[in-house]
Design a protein around this motif. Structure first.
Motif, PDB file in Angstrom:
ATOM      1  N   ARG A  49       5.049 -38.879  -0.711  1.00 26.91           N
ATOM      2  CA  ARG A  49       4.722 -36.727  -1.017  1.00 26.91           C
ATOM      3  C   ARG A  49       3.864 -36.066  -2.469  1.00 26.91           C
ATOM      4  O   ARG A  49       4.002 -36.350  -3.440  1.00 26.91           O
ATOM      5  N   GLY A  50       3.540 -35.461  -1.229  1.00 28.85           N
ATOM      6  CA  GLY A  50       2.101 -34.404  -1.811  1.00 28.85           C
ATOM      7  C   GLY A  50       1.177 -35.027  -2.113  1.00 28.85           C
ATOM      8  O   GLY A  50       0.359 -33.867  -3.322  1.00 28.85           O
ATOM      9  N   PHE A  95       4.876 -26.275   5.594  1.00 26.90           N
ATOM     10  CA  PHE A  95       6.197 -25.721   6.464  1.00 26.90           C
ATOM     11  C   PHE A  95       5.912 -24.239   7.441  1.00 26.90           C
ATOM     12  O   PHE A  95       4.971 -23.805   7.089  1.00 26.90           O
ATOM     13  N   GLN A 140       7.635 -41.207  -4.193  1.00 26.13           N
ATOM     14  CA  GLN A 140       6.603 -40.045  -5.324  1.00 26.13           C
ATOM     15  C   GLN A 140       4.922 -39.733  -5.170  1.00 26.13           C
ATOM     16  O   GLN A 140       4.752 -38.691  -4.560  1.00 26.13           O
ATOM     17  N   CYS A 178       2.567 -33.322 -11.033  1.00 30.03           N
ATOM     18  CA  CYS A 178       3.816 -34.299 -10.599  1.00 30.03           C
ATOM     19  C   CYS A 178       2.597 -35.238 -10.207  1.00 30.03           C
ATOM     20  O   CYS A 178       3.145 -36.452  -9.841  1.00 30.03           O
ATOM     21  N   HIS A 179       1.517 -35.805  -9.842  1.00 33.09           N
ATOM     22  CA  HIS A 179       0.579 -36.693  -9.406  1.00 33.09           C
ATOM     23  C   HIS A 179      -0.526 -37.283 -10.436  1.00 33.09           C
ATOM     24  O   HIS A 179      -0.756 -38.359 -10.010  1.00 33.09           O
ATOM     25  N   LEU A 188      12.103 -36.977   4.487  1.00 31.53           N
ATOM     26  CA  LEU A 188      12.787 -35.739   4.284  1.00 31.53           C
ATOM     27  C   LEU A 188      13.507 -36.282   5.365  1.00 31.53           C
ATOM     28  O   LEU A 188      14.720 -35.317   4.463  1.00 31.53           O
ATOM     29  N   GLU A 222       2.337 -27.251 -10.541  1.00 32.13           N
ATOM     30  CA  GLU A 222       3.251 -28.562 -10.016  1.00 32.13           C
ATOM     31  C   GLU A 222       3.086 -29.497  -9.279  1.00 32.13           C
ATOM     32  O   GLU A 222       3.314 -30.685  -9.767  1.00 32.13           O
ATOM     33  N   ALA A 223       2.241 -29.577  -8.047  1.00 28.59           N
ATOM     34  CA  ALA A 223       1.873 -30.352  -7.589  1.00 28.59           C
ATOM     35  C   ALA A 223       0.884 -31.268  -8.064  1.00 28.59           C
ATOM     36  O   ALA A 223       1.029 -32.770  -8.024  1.00 28.59           O
ATOM     37  N   MET A 273       7.236 -38.390   6.064  1.00 21.63           N
ATOM     38  CA  MET A 273       7.571 -37.549   4.647  1.00 21.63           C
ATOM     39  C   MET A 273       8.715 -38.509   3.425  1.00 21.63           C
ATOM     40  O   MET A 273       9.212 -38.281   2.327  1.00 21.63           O
ATOM     41  N   ARG A 311      10.808 -30.951  -3.356  1.00 28.40           N
ATOM     42  CA  ARG A 311      10.575 -32.134  -2.702  1.00 28.40           C
ATOM     43  C   ARG A 311       8.842 -32.858  -1.473  1.00 28.40           C
ATOM     44  O   ARG A 311       9.355 -34.536  -2.186  1.00 28.40           O
ATOM     45  N   ALA A 312       8.648 -32.081  -0.760  1.00 21.82           N
ATOM     46  CA  ALA A 312       7.269 -32.526   0.119  1.00 21.82           C
ATOM     47  C   ALA A 312       6.293 -32.871  -0.797  1.00 21.82           C
ATOM     48  O   ALA A 312       5.304 -33.311  -0.877  1.00 21.82           O
ATOM     49  N   LYS A 313       6.689 -31.961  -1.971  1.00 19.83           N
ATOM     50  CA  LYS A 313       5.232 -31.517  -3.308  1.00 19.83           C
ATOM     51  C   LYS A 313       5.140 -33.270  -4.301  1.00 19.83           C
ATOM     52  O   LYS A 313       4.280 -33.468  -4.260  1.00 19.83           O
ATOM     53  N   GLY A 314       6.743 -33.617  -4.024  1.00 19.85           N
ATOM     54  CA  GLY A 314       6.548 -35.172  -4.331  1.00 19.85           C
ATOM     55  C   GLY A 314       7.126 -34.573  -5.702  1.00 19.85           C
ATOM     56  O   GLY A 314       6.837 -35.500  -6.715  1.00 19.85           O
ATOM     57  N   VAL A 315       7.726 -33.715  -6.476  1.00 14.63           N
ATOM     58  CA  VAL A 315       8.912 -33.627  -7.819  1.00 14.63           C
ATOM     59  C   VAL A 315       9.961 -34.071  -7.727  1.00 14.63           C
ATOM     60  O   VAL A 315      10.551 -34.672  -7.021  1.00 14.63           O
ATOM     61  N   SER A 316       9.757 -34.842  -9.403  1.00 19.06           N
ATOM     62  CA  SER A 316      11.101 -35.800  -8.962  1.00 19.06           C
ATOM     63  C   SER A 316      12.683 -36.068  -8.576  1.00 19.06           C
ATOM     64  O   SER A 316      12.864 -33.921  -9.469  1.00 19.06           O
TER      65      SER A 316
END
Lengths: 322, 327
Positions: A102-103, A110, A99, A133-134, A64, A129-130, A62, B230-235
């Protein structure tokens, strides 16, 4: 190696991955030459004790890994079904694909459901939100899809629950929310980083069944990180055994759990209380491994039955003969 | 929520009552009263005062009554909106207080806003870029800001303003507007003058807030919920503001009420140094002269402001943090 023959079936190919952590006492090599494939549409389990590098591997995928950690070498090739394959380690921080990754393409569940959600936003907000974001959808549409996904992971009374805050949920419910959040964009790969470790046993079984059922429905690939071999037996198709930042053995779940080749894997299996013979002291990893050298990083060798092990050449010949 | 608000408002009544007793007692503790300190002054000027005049004065302001009665006269009048008469200034206390309380409030509230506007971005920057040159620079600045008392800062600014730019930085108005009635021009003139006391009063608070925000944020930055997001892709920019900052600022919201007293006492010193028409200088004079009605009223108002400030910050905290709202 059988790379070329297999590559069509793999959604992820990790090669020579190395991660260093800079500490006050010097460099710690968290991952050394880690390499394995994640087959498409299957469940791959990474097992190993604490500190073996399971989570760091997941975080690499990821991207991360946070300072003081750093990916120093290796490649992670990602082969999505609906777009051109790309390499993850070399992606720049500003690359829009990062970006998206991720997700969007890969998402993660987790270990700690109690702290994995922000306490100040509603469950619906955080799942929606997920999506926002995409994809370019309205807030309302995102909320509707979030509700759909939450229902799918087994959360009822949606009208009321979607407006609730994470602290009003139990641990198991929160983990369901986190799973919904991870799956809501239909990722190709779902990484589960010890998703059941912090839950009690009955909830553990529920969450495992949920992940397995969803995997069957959505046909995504799952990378399941755990130190619980019982869980591996339940859920995995392929197993990767890690120790001290290295991969020691890779094989199908039957190969690794029934006929482990590497002495460390044998030790790991012998140390499970339920499987040990009654009336005898429980074996430890150390007692099974004995004097056998498991710390020298031997390269992975592929055996005749397709499994890979990290063993000295003489031991490989022996194992092949077995 | 409504019952919470009601209980908090009711709770303010005994709090303020106790404060009023303490205020009254403390002011009465030194020997003598406003009349005797006035007599001293008059006699020093050679004015002869008859005993009768003194008695009259005392009975006019109930100063000859027992202490407990005096307290109830004062408290009762205060509640009906009559804060008494300042013998020192020869004016009703109401006039004096209303004249100055507004200025004190505008300075402290603008100083509070200044504190936040400065401390928020710098604190976030310092935490996100921990151990970079920028962080060290801001940390140094903050430590200087913390270590410099406001009145000293005021003196330095006034000195620089006067010797380098030839402008008088004291007061809240230019001389031509000092006694002018309120107009847009006068308001503009005040805005030109108010930024300096605002910066001076707010400086140490800004430094303090920035340091605490940095520490709070560093605690939050690597919390699991941030990693999840962050892993969700939020900027990255949205991530920091929406997740860790949102949690890290909660303590400050609950601190607004507690910062008010510090700002008000900081303002009192700065007000004296810069000759501002605020509560601070007035309070000091009234206390020195034991002008009971004036001093007591000023202290009561400051106490009331703090109590209200704490209530407001508690309500705001409940508003931004659902964990508190649901308790």
């Amino acid at each position: 190696m059988t790379d070329d023959a297999q590559s069509d079936d793999n959604v992820l190919e990790i090669r020579d991955l190395a991660v260093d952590f800079k500490t006050d006492t010097g460099l710690t090599h968290a991952l050394v030459n880690v390499g394995f494939d994640v087959p498409r549409g299957k469940v791959t389990a990474i097992v190993g004790e604490s500190g073996s590098g399971k989570s760091v591997t997941a975080n690499c995928i990821m991207r991360l890994v946070q300072p003081p950690g750093r990916i120093v070498a290796g490649t992670i090739n990602f082969m999505p079904t609906d777009m051109a394959p790309f390499e993850i380690v070399s992606l720049r921080k500003k690359d829009p694909r990062l970006q998206e990754l991720r997700g969007g393409h890969i998402s993660m569940v987790f270990q700690e459901p109690m702290t994995a959600l922000s306490p100040v936003y509603t469950v619906g907000n955080q799942v929606a939100e997920a999506i926002l974001c995409h994809r370019k959808v309205t807030r309302k549409e995102a909320m509707r899809e979030a509700a759909e996904m939450l229902e799918r992971v087994g959360i009822g009374e949606m009208e009321r629950r979607i407006q609730m805050y994470p602290f009003e949920f139990s641990g198991g419910m929160r983990q369901r929310v986190v799973i919904a959040m991870a799956l809501v964009c239909h990722p190709e790969i779902l990484i589960c980083d010890e998703p059941t470790t912090a839950l009690d046993v009955t909830i553990q079984a529920e969450i495992l069944t949920l992940i397995k059922d969803l995997q069957r429905d959505l046909k995504n690939s799952v990378l399941f990180i755990t130190h619980d071999l019982g869980v591996v037996a339940q859920i995995a198709d392929q197993v990767v055994v890690m120790y001290q930042g290295r991969v020691l053995e890779i094989g199908t779940v039957r190969q690794v759990l029934k006929e482990p080749v590497h002495p460390y894997t044998r030790g790991l299996l012998a140390a499970i209380p339920g499987l040990a013979p009654k009336g005898e002291p429980l074996a430890t990893i150390a007692s099974v491994v004995g004097d056998t050298d498991i710390t020298t990083p031997y390269p992975m060798t592929t055996l005749g039955d397709g499994r890979q092990v990290s063993l000295p050449p003489d031991k490989v010949a022996l194992a092949a003969a077995e | 929520m409504r019952s919470y608000l009601a209980s908090r408002l009711l709770g303010m009544i005994p709090t303020l009552a106790i404060i009023s007793v303490i205020v009254f007692t403390v002011i009465q503790l030194p020997e003598g009263d406003i009349v005797s300190s006035m007599l001293d002054r008059l006699q020093a000027q050679g004015v002869d005062v008859t005993q009768e005049y003194v008695e009259n004065l005392r009975s006019q302001y109930n100063l000859d009554k027992p202490m407990v009665l005096q307290y109830f006269y004062w408290a009762g009048n205060f509640l009906t909106g009559d804060m008494g008469y300042s013998i020192l200034f020869n004016r009703p206390v109401n006039e004096l207080v209303w004249e100055r309380l507004g200025y004190t409030l505008s300075i402290t509230i603008s100083a509070l806003l200044f504190t936040w506007i400065v401390a928020l971005p710098i604190g976030i920057y310092s935490a996100v870029r921990q151990y970079t040159i920028g962080d060290y620079l801001m940390t140094t600045l903050a430590l200087v800001g913390l270590a410099t008392p406001p009145f000293l800062l005021a003196l330095i600014f006034m000195h620089i303003g006067f010797t380098w730019f030839g402008i008088s930085t004291g007061g809240l108005f230019s001389p031509e507007f000092e006694d002018a009635p309120w107009s847009i021009a006068k308001f503009g003139d005040m805005l030109v003058h108010i930024w300096l006391p605002m910066v001076i009063v707010g400086a140490s608070g800004a430094a303090f807030t920035m340091r605490i925000l940095r520490a709070n944020l560093l605690d939050e930055l690597n919390k699991p919920y941030v990693v999840t997001a962050r892993a969700k892709g939020v900027s990255p920019a949205k991530l920091v503001i929406k997740y860790p900052v949102r949690i890290a600022i909660n303590p400050f919201i609950s601190n607004i009420g507690l910062m008010l007293p510090a700002l008000i006492s900081g303002e009192a010193l700065v007000g004296m140094v810069m000759g501002l028409p605020t509560i601070g200088p007035l309070l000091l004079q009234s206390l020195l002269n034991q002008d009971m009605f004036l001093a007591g009223s000023l202290l009561m108002w400051l106490a009331a402001l703090v109590v209200i400030g704490i209530l407001i910050s508690d309500l705001m905290l409940a508003w931004v943090d659902p964990r508190i709202r649901f308790e």
